[in-house]
Write a protein that holds these residues in place. Structure first.
Motif, PDB file in Angstrom:
ATOM      1  N   PRO A   8     -26.215 105.784  65.788  1.00  0.00           N
ATOM      2  CA  PRO A   8     -24.864 106.066  66.280  1.00  0.00           C
ATOM      3  C   PRO A   8     -24.070 104.771  66.491  1.00  0.00           C
ATOM      4  N   LYS A  10     -20.220 103.420  68.060  1.00  0.00           N
ATOM      5  CA  LYS A  10     -18.946 103.694  68.717  1.00  0.00           C
ATOM      6  C   LYS A  10     -17.778 103.244  67.843  1.00  0.00           C
ATOM      7  N   SER A  56     -20.525 107.812  62.916  1.00  0.00           N
ATOM      8  CA  SER A  56     -19.390 107.087  63.489  1.00  0.00           C
ATOM      9  C   SER A  56     -18.095 107.664  62.940  1.00  0.00           C
ATOM     10  N   GLU A  75     -18.483 111.782  63.746  1.00  0.00           N
ATOM     11  CA  GLU A  75     -19.022 112.554  64.854  1.00  0.00           C
ATOM     12  C   GLU A  75     -18.588 114.009  64.751  1.00  0.00           C
ATOM     13  N   LEU A  81     -22.710 109.574  72.994  1.00  0.00           N
ATOM     14  CA  LEU A  81     -23.869 109.047  72.284  1.00  0.00           C
ATOM     15  C   LEU A  81     -24.897 110.123  71.972  1.00  0.00           C
ATOM     16  N   ASN A  82     -25.303 110.881  72.962  1.00  0.00           N
ATOM     17  CA  ASN A  82     -26.321 111.900  72.732  1.00  0.00           C
ATOM     18  C   ASN A  82     -25.812 113.012  71.817  1.00  0.00           C
ATOM     19  N   GLN A 105     -31.069 102.492  67.777  1.00  0.00           N
ATOM     20  CA  GLN A 105     -29.857 101.844  68.244  1.00  0.00           C
ATOM     21  C   GLN A 105     -29.291 100.936  67.156  1.00  0.00           C
TER      22      GLN A 105
END
Length: 212
Positions: A8, A10, A56, A75, A81-82, A105
């Motif tokens: 993932p 951001k 993302s 997304e 995040l989860n 990560q």
């Protein structure tokens, strides 16, 4: 057994805020992207890893990854995040309902493929996780084959994953445990040996607290 990984990321304006100051103002986005590229490059080179899927909604992330031949999907409707990890896991499950899925990560610029492969082998098909070097966070979470990933990332995620029944993976694997949130973390990763993208960027800018 093959493992598919979800990574993932951001939106870039929000990514790695505590890492600001490691490079010149204006280079932060390039640093985040370099760290991501080194992470996914190491992941896809890992024995036993079949697929690496980045989640993302940032268009720059998607464009850079596409240019390098990596998969990226936006997304889903639920943000966080989860939620991003569950969304990516669901996409991977469509291709292989019985396979093993992992959450990795995106900030592991020193990652060595052999350490990631060793962690996956040690898990031996069990739901398991690898804590970060501070032992509070999680750098890798693995599902059991065909079973839910059940990510519980956030503050104290290592304890949360252990409490949910995931097996702690306790070997050293320094590059797998070295996620980069701060300038100090980046210095530790540099000492371990940064990937090509991050190393090249830091050498090119070479004017912040972290130099090549």
């Amino acid at each position: 057994m093959q493992t598919d990984l979800v990574v993932p990321v951001k939106a870039l304006p929000d990514a790695k805020s505590r890492l600001r100051g490691a490079v010149q103002p204006g280079e932060h986005t390039r640093l985040v992207l370099a760290v991501l590229l080194d992470t996914v490059t190491a992941a896809i080179q890992t024995d036993g890893v079949r697929r690496v899927l980045v989640v993302s909604s940032d268009p720059t992330v998607a464009s850079v990854l596409a240019a390098e031949g990596f998969e990226c999907v936006p997304e889903g409707p639920a943000r966080g995040l989860n939620q991003a990890l569950r969304h990516g896991a669901a996409i991977l499950r469509e291709s292989d309902p019985t396979g093993q899925i992992g959450a990795l990560q995106a900030d592991l610029p020193a990652l060595r493929p052999h350490e990631l492969a060793a962690a996956i082998k040690t898990a031996d098909g069990r739901r398991a996780f690898c804590a970060d070097r501070q032992t509070t966070g999680t750098t890798l979470l693995l599902s059991a084959p065909g079973a839910p990933l059940d990510p519980r990332f956030g503050a104290g995620s290592a304890q949360a994953h252990a409490a949910s029944g995931a097996l702690p993976l306790t070997d050293s694997w320094p590059s797998l445990r070295c996620d980069v949130d701060t300038v100090d973390d980046l210095a530790v990763a540099r000492d371990l040996g940064l990937g090509q993208q991050t190393s090249a960027l830091l050498c090119a800018v070479a004017c912040g607290p972290i130099e090549c």
